[in-house]
Design a protein around this motif. Structure first.
Motif, PDB file in Angstrom:
ATOM      1  N   UNK A 205       0.822  -1.216   0.000  1.00  0.00           N
ATOM      2  CA  UNK A 205       0.000   0.000   0.000  1.00  0.00           C
ATOM      3  C   UNK A 205       0.854   1.265   0.000  1.00  0.00           C
ATOM      4  N   UNK A 206       1.813   1.344   0.915  1.00  0.00           N
ATOM      5  CA  UNK A 206       2.586   2.584   1.055  1.00  0.00           C
ATOM      6  C   UNK A 206       3.528   2.848  -0.123  1.00  0.00           C
ATOM      7  N   UNK A 207       4.301   1.857  -0.630  1.00  0.00           N
ATOM      8  CA  UNK A 207       5.125   2.136  -1.813  1.00  0.00           C
ATOM      9  C   UNK A 207       4.308   2.555  -3.025  1.00  0.00           C
ATOM     10  N   UNK A 208       3.167   1.906  -3.239  1.00  0.00           N
ATOM     11  CA  UNK A 208       2.320   2.279  -4.377  1.00  0.00           C
ATOM     12  C   UNK A 208       1.799   3.700  -4.206  1.00  0.00           C
ATOM     13  N   UNK A 209       1.349   4.043  -3.008  1.00  0.00           N
ATOM     14  CA  UNK A 209       0.852   5.394  -2.756  1.00  0.00           C
ATOM     15  C   UNK A 209       1.949   6.427  -2.971  1.00  0.00           C
ATOM     16  N   UNK A 210       3.155   6.131  -2.496  1.00  0.00           N
ATOM     17  CA  UNK A 210       4.265   7.062  -2.666  1.00  0.00           C
ATOM     18  C   UNK A 210       4.599   7.250  -4.138  1.00  0.00           C
ATOM     19  N   UNK A 211       4.562   6.168  -4.916  1.00  0.00           N
ATOM     20  CA  UNK A 211       4.845   6.268  -6.352  1.00  0.00           C
ATOM     21  C   UNK A 211       3.806   7.125  -7.050  1.00  0.00           C
ATOM     22  N   UNK A 212       2.550   6.990  -6.674  1.00  0.00           N
ATOM     23  CA  UNK A 212       1.493   7.814  -7.260  1.00  0.00           C
ATOM     24  C   UNK A 212       1.720   9.284  -6.934  1.00  0.00           C
ATOM     25  N   UNK A 213       2.073   9.574  -5.699  1.00  0.00           N
ATOM     26  CA  UNK A 213       2.350  10.958  -5.300  1.00  0.00           C
ATOM     27  C   UNK A 213       3.536  11.507  -6.079  1.00  0.00           C
ATOM     28  N   UNK A 214       4.601  10.710  -6.190  1.00  0.00           N
ATOM     29  CA  UNK A 214       5.817  11.148  -6.873  1.00  0.00           C
ATOM     30  C   UNK A 214       5.547  11.438  -8.351  1.00  0.00           C
ATOM     31  N   UNK A 215       4.840  10.536  -9.014  1.00  0.00           N
ATOM     32  CA  UNK A 215       4.538  10.759 -10.418  1.00  0.00           C
ATOM     33  C   UNK A 215       3.565  11.898 -10.640  1.00  0.00           C
ATOM     34  N   UNK A 216       2.697  12.141  -9.661  1.00  0.00           N
ATOM     35  CA  UNK A 216       1.694  13.186  -9.811  1.00  0.00           C
ATOM     36  C   UNK A 216       2.143  14.573  -9.432  1.00  0.00           C
ATOM     37  N   UNK A 217       3.297  14.699  -8.738  1.00  0.00           N
ATOM     38  CA  UNK A 217       3.779  16.022  -8.349  1.00  0.00           C
ATOM     39  C   UNK A 217       4.234  16.839  -9.551  1.00  0.00           C
ATOM     40  N   UNK A 218       4.817  16.176 -10.527  1.00  0.00           N
ATOM     41  CA  UNK A 218       5.340  16.892 -11.685  1.00  0.00           C
ATOM     42  C   UNK A 218       6.847  16.945 -11.659  1.00  0.00           C
ATOM     43  N   UNK A 219       7.455  16.733 -12.818  1.00  0.00           N
ATOM     44  CA  UNK A 219       8.911  16.679 -12.931  1.00  0.00           C
ATOM     45  C   UNK A 219       9.601  17.951 -12.427  1.00  0.00           C
ATOM     46  N   UNK A 220       9.183  19.152 -12.798  1.00  0.00           N
ATOM     47  CA  UNK A 220       9.890  20.353 -12.311  1.00  0.00           C
ATOM     48  C   UNK A 220       9.864  20.474 -10.797  1.00  0.00           C
ATOM     49  N   UNK A 221       8.731  20.136 -10.190  1.00  0.00           N
ATOM     50  CA  UNK A 221       8.607  20.255  -8.738  1.00  0.00           C
ATOM     51  C   UNK A 221       9.502  19.234  -8.037  1.00  0.00           C
ATOM     52  N   UNK A 222       9.490  18.003  -8.521  1.00  0.00           N
ATOM     53  CA  UNK A 222      10.302  16.956  -7.892  1.00  0.00           C
ATOM     54  C   UNK A 222      11.777  17.327  -7.906  1.00  0.00           C
ATOM     55  N   UNK A 223      12.271  17.825  -9.040  1.00  0.00           N
ATOM     56  CA  UNK A 223      13.692  18.132  -9.114  1.00  0.00           C
ATOM     57  C   UNK A 223      14.055  19.395  -8.342  1.00  0.00           C
ATOM     58  N   UNK A 224      13.133  20.323  -8.235  1.00  0.00           N
ATOM     59  CA  UNK A 224      13.409  21.482  -7.395  1.00  0.00           C
ATOM     60  C   UNK A 224      13.443  21.075  -5.930  1.00  0.00           C
ATOM     61  N   UNK A 225      12.578  20.155  -5.528  1.00  0.00           N
ATOM     62  CA  UNK A 225      12.602  19.674  -4.153  1.00  0.00           C
ATOM     63  C   UNK A 225      13.879  18.897  -3.858  1.00  0.00           C
ATOM     64  N   UNK A 226      14.335  18.108  -4.826  1.00  0.00           N
ATOM     65  CA  UNK A 226      15.559  17.348  -4.618  1.00  0.00           C
ATOM     66  C   UNK A 226      16.772  18.253  -4.434  1.00  0.00           C
ATOM     67  N   UNK A 227      16.785  19.384  -5.112  1.00  0.00           N
ATOM     68  CA  UNK A 227      17.950  20.267  -5.048  1.00  0.00           C
ATOM     69  C   UNK A 227      17.833  21.333  -3.961  1.00  0.00           C
ATOM     70  N   UNK A 228      16.599  21.716  -3.605  1.00  0.00           N
ATOM     71  CA  UNK A 228      16.436  22.826  -2.649  1.00  0.00           C
ATOM     72  C   UNK A 228      15.459  22.491  -1.521  1.00  0.00           C
ATOM     73  N   UNK A 229      15.371  21.234  -1.127  1.00  0.00           N
ATOM     74  CA  UNK A 229      14.372  20.884  -0.129  1.00  0.00           C
ATOM     75  C   UNK A 229      14.657  21.533   1.227  1.00  0.00           C
ATOM     76  N   UNK A 230      15.899  21.901   1.491  1.00  0.00           N
ATOM     77  CA  UNK A 230      16.233  22.528   2.766  1.00  0.00           C
ATOM     78  C   UNK A 230      15.979  24.029   2.764  1.00  0.00           C
ATOM     79  N   UNK A 231      15.708  24.610   1.603  1.00  0.00           N
ATOM     80  CA  UNK A 231      15.524  26.071   1.502  1.00  0.00           C
ATOM     81  C   UNK A 231      14.167  26.389   0.883  1.00  0.00           C
ATOM     82  N   UNK A 232      13.098  26.164   1.623  1.00  0.00           N
ATOM     83  CA  UNK A 232      11.760  26.409   1.065  1.00  0.00           C
ATOM     84  C   UNK A 232      11.512  27.856   0.658  1.00  0.00           C
ATOM     85  N   UNK A 233      12.263  28.788   1.258  1.00  0.00           N
ATOM     86  CA  UNK A 233      12.060  30.195   0.889  1.00  0.00           C
ATOM     87  C   UNK A 233      12.507  30.485  -0.535  1.00  0.00           C
TER      88      UNK A 233
END
Length: 457
Positions: A205-233
């Motif tokens: 249940x949890x891996x499938x749910x996480x995969x759905x969230x990851x694919x649904x966030x959008x490529x630009x958002x995912x990569x911005x979070x990966x590079x700047x997750x510590x600096x939300x500002x």
């Protein structure tokens, strides 16, 4: 599609022209893939019985796979052979990658097109287009998608083999199929009851749910979070809205479904308390476009159906595999309303001001979505004897490319199934077409008309 053209007197002899009717390119590309998928699924080898599936079931399944929806009229595993399932899997993969690639490229052309155009101009002049951002972006999308699917496939395959005693070959196939389906928000499963049998298994249940969230966030958002997750500002407006609205909808949906269905004897009622919360979380994730289920959707209370309609219509992140009008659109409209209620003449998100054209684009996409859903519901109600809540649920699910169903899609007459096909196609291709048409064809008016303020409300 024409990217570059030469004009006398231009800098270097090369200028970047706008896309030539990008909507036609998008519609034609998706239609061609659907046609190929329909032809393959209509072959006798595509079914377990060795008989042709028929044009309409093949067309609906192919459209549902390419548009990563999940609505079907025949159960996938009992009806389709291994060849047919492989075709469906490939259609899902092509549809998912195509959606992410096209949406991300259009986002780049709109949000940062000055820098991108300048680089394209310089590299086109020196014939070094191989190093352009377009190629790098496409490569990162493909690698990101395949790596994410591979990791989930390994986790699921091991679980199916070790926890459910599936033979190695079958376990791997189940893991790969449901990994691709989950990450691409496709909603296809190889079990007739969806994923109800795994409702108490967190390793599924949890891996499938996480995969759905990851694919649904959008490529630009995912990569911005990966590079700047510590600096939300420093996050962009897109990331701020996507993360904020997604988190709010996920938390709110989890609480709502868990509370409303807590004592429902046909859904969460018989489950242990800790499983109820996990099932409520999974049920809140899937309307974002995942389309999978661990409880019987047709047995949910009417309040849950309405909440699911709302979540499905909003959808997931932009430039991802999710459908709906997108959380960015919904979030922008919320900020517009907040600014209007406060009497402010500017719409600000964080430390950025949202441009007026973007606000109009969000309003246009939202109202177009409302109009399409209303027209689809009215038309389908005239064809079938089912109640309004069931018909509305099916129409929203098709338009938002979710795939959840109250069970009436297989019962629809051929005209009703054709309407579902059209809604899935519009829901997947339409937003891209509208977005590109609105964003890439901005015109500057060279004069201003006298202002008038009509009464509103």
């Amino acid at each position: 599609m024409t990217l570059l053209s030469r004009r006398p007197g231009s800098f270097g002899g090369v200028v970047l022209s706008r896309f030539q009717r990008p909507g036609q390119v998008i519609v034609g590309g998706f239609a061609a893939v659907i046609a190929i998928g329909t032809a393959l699924l209509a072959l006798p080898i595509a079914t377990t019985e060795g008989e042709p599936a028929g044009t309409l079931p093949a067309l609906l399944t192919a459209t549902s796979a390419v548009c990563v929806t999940g609505l079907i009229t025949v159960d996938t595993d009992p009806h389709w052979s291994v060849f047919g399932e492989v075709v469906i899997l490939l259609l899902i993969q092509v549809g998912g990658l195509g959606i992410m690639t096209l949406a991300t490229l259009f986002a780049l052309l709109v949000s940062g097109r000055l820098g991108l155009r300048a680089r394209l101009l310089a590299q086109a002049e020196t014939k070094t287009l191989h190093g352009a951002d377009l190629r790098r972006v496409i490569r990162r999308i493909v690698v990101f998608s395949l790596v994410s699917e591979t990791v989930l496939a390994v986790v699921l395959s091991l679980r199916f083999a070790l926890g459910y005693a599936e033979p190695p070959g079958r376990a791997i196939w189940l893991g790969v199929f449901h990994s691709v389906s989950s990450f691409n928000n496709a909603g296809f499963t190889l079990w007739t009851d969806g994923m109800v049998r795994f409702v108490a298994d967190p390793w599924v249940v949890l891996p499938v749910a996480f995969a759905v969230i990851l694919g649904g966030l959008g490529f630009p958002v995912v990569f911005e979070l990966l590079s700047n997750w510590r600096r939300p500002r420093t996050w962009s407006v897109l990331t701020r809205i996507t993360v904020g609205v997604s988190a709010a909808l996920l938390v709110g949906g989890t609480l709502l479904f868990t509370v409303v269905e807590w004592q429902n004897p046909r859904t969460l009622g018989p489950l242990p308390d800790h499983v109820k919360f996990m099932a409520g979380f999974f049920t809140a994730v899937m309307p974002r476009s995942g389309g999978l289920n661990v409880i019987d959707i047709s047995a949910m209370r009417h309040e849950s159906w309405l909440a699911t309609d709302i979540l499905m219509f909003i959808g997931g992140g932009s430039a991802g595999t999710a459908g709906g009008i997108k959380v960015t659109t919904f979030g922008l409209l919320a900020f517009v309303m907040w600014a209007e209620l406060r009497g402010e003449d500017r719409v600000n998100v964080g430390h950025r001001r949202v441009a007026g054209p973007v606000q109009r684009q969000a309003l246009t996409i939202a109202l177009l979505g409302v109009g399409i859903v209303a027209a689809g519901t009215f038309t389908l109600l005239a064809m079938v004897p089912h109640s309004l809540d069931r018909v509305l649920f099916e129409v929203v699910s098709a338009f938002a490319t979710v795939g959840l169903s109250t069970g009436i899609t297989p019962q629809l007459p051929p005209p009703g199934q054709l309407l579902i096909i059209v809604l899935m196609f519009i829901g997947r291709v339409g937003p891209l077409t509208v977005f590109s048409a609105l964003a890439l064809r901005e015109r500057t008016r060279r004069y201003e008309l006298p202002e008038e303020r009509p009464i509103v409300g």
